[in-house]
Design an enzyme around this catalytic site. Structure first.
Site, PDB file in Angstrom:
ATOM      1  N   CYS A 101       1.773  -1.200  -0.180  1.00 13.95           N
ATOM      2  CA  CYS A 101       0.277   0.552   0.188  1.00 13.95           C
ATOM      3  C   CYS A 101       1.055   1.259   0.462  1.00 13.95           C
ATOM      4  O   CYS A 101       2.028   1.304   1.200  1.00 13.95           O
ATOM      5  CB  CYS A 101      -0.895   0.057   1.237  1.00 13.95           C
ATOM      6  SG  CYS A 101      -2.281   1.430   1.698  1.00 13.95           S
ATOM      7  N   HIS A 143      -8.789  -4.030  -1.585  1.00 11.51           N
ATOM      8  CA  HIS A 143      -7.776  -3.172  -0.999  1.00 11.51           C
ATOM      9  C   HIS A 143      -8.318  -1.624  -0.997  1.00 11.51           C
ATOM     10  O   HIS A 143      -8.430  -0.772  -0.070  1.00 11.51           O
ATOM     11  CB  HIS A 143      -6.896  -3.123  -1.555  1.00 11.51           C
ATOM     12  CG  HIS A 143      -5.356  -2.787  -1.176  1.00 11.51           C
ATOM     13  ND1 HIS A 143      -4.918  -3.060  -0.311  1.00 11.51           N
ATOM     14  CD2 HIS A 143      -5.186  -1.202  -0.817  1.00 11.51           C
ATOM     15  CE1 HIS A 143      -3.666  -2.395   0.193  1.00 11.51           C
ATOM     16  NE2 HIS A 143      -4.119  -1.097  -0.155  1.00 11.51           N
ATOM     17  N   GLU A 144      -8.544  -1.020  -2.488  1.00  6.03           N
ATOM     18  CA  GLU A 144      -9.155   0.080  -2.332  1.00  6.03           C
ATOM     19  C   GLU A 144     -10.575  -0.030  -1.594  1.00  6.03           C
ATOM     20  O   GLU A 144     -10.192   1.665  -0.891  1.00  6.03           O
ATOM     21  CB  GLU A 144      -8.777   0.741  -3.892  1.00  6.03           C
ATOM     22  CG  GLU A 144      -7.815   0.561  -4.468  1.00  6.03           C
ATOM     23  CD  GLU A 144      -6.880   1.144  -4.580  1.00  6.03           C
ATOM     24  OE1 GLU A 144      -6.729   2.082  -3.605  1.00  6.03           O
ATOM     25  OE2 GLU A 144      -5.044   0.661  -4.569  1.00  6.03           O
ATOM     26  N   HIS A 147     -10.048   1.292   1.700  1.00  4.15           N
ATOM     27  CA  HIS A 147     -10.138   3.006   2.562  1.00  4.15           C
ATOM     28  C   HIS A 147     -10.408   3.919   3.230  1.00  4.15           C
ATOM     29  O   HIS A 147     -10.762   4.535   3.575  1.00  4.15           O
ATOM     30  CB  HIS A 147      -8.491   3.110   1.541  1.00  4.15           C
ATOM     31  CG  HIS A 147      -7.215   3.054   1.270  1.00  4.15           C
ATOM     32  ND1 HIS A 147      -6.551   3.302   2.448  1.00  4.15           N
ATOM     33  CD2 HIS A 147      -6.212   2.011   0.017  1.00  4.15           C
ATOM     34  CE1 HIS A 147      -5.337   2.882   2.016  1.00  4.15           C
ATOM     35  NE2 HIS A 147      -4.952   2.087   0.829  1.00  4.15           N
TER      36      HIS A 147
HETATM   37 NI    NI Z   1      -3.318   1.025  -0.236  1.00  3.34          NI
END
Ligand code: NI
Length: 177
Positions: A101, A143-144, A147
């Protein structure tokens, strides 16, 4: 007018914005959102080592992500902009793989995630996007989107013993795996 792009500073783990829930975008066609996305694309391109970026990572707490997906044959890459995303998990099957990341520079770790998802949301024109993603693509989108809900990949790790510096691990990769 002239379109001036900017390279934005990346928030790193420890910055409180990365732990916040991002706000939904009211109007995806607002020129400010287009500017944000263009700057995020420019920033990702400049860094050269990421496959996605979420707005909170550039200190903007809005539900906007950009990410790259790869075609099944691995030959084509598409850059997707997704606003106000929602993820539906389509399988109970999961797999463990390495993640890194831009907000956790230098490190990588193994994360377990569902293999197949449907992601939906809006594009910059306000049109609805609905796509099924599998494997690595599914991992990147999850994953995105994490966030946007204050979740970083280390929070998802069941076994922190795989958290490691990439610079250290590369000396051992052929001996360990
Ligand atoms: Ni990330």
């Amino acid at each position: 007018g002239k379109n001036i792009m900017a390279i934005l500073k990346i928030a790193k783990m420890g910055h409180p914005i990365l732990l916040q829930k991002a706000k939904k975008v009211d109007d995806p066609t607002d020129p400010k959102i287009k500017t944000l996305v263009n700057d995020m694309l420019e920033t990702l391109d400049d860094l050269g080592n990421g496959v996605g970026l979420a707005a909170p990572q550039v200190h903007v707490s809005l539900q906007v992500v950009i990410f790259e997906t790869v075609s099944d044959d691995g030959k084509e890459a598409n850059l997707i902009t997704l606003i106000n995303p929602k993820i539906d998990v389509l399988t109970k099957e999961t797999s463990i793989d390495w993640e890194g990341c831009l907000s956790v520079p230098g490190l990588r770790g193994q994360v377990n995630r569902p293999n197949k998802i449907k992601y939906s949301g809006l594009d910059l024109k306000g049109n609805k996007i609905e796509t099924i993603a599998e494997g690595f693509n599914a991992r990147v989108v999850q994953h995105e989107c994490d966030h946007l809900f204050g979740i970083l990949y280390p929070h998802r790790m069941k076994d922190l013993s795989s958290l490691q510096f990439v610079s250290e691990a590369k000396h051992w990769v052929n001996r360990n795996e």
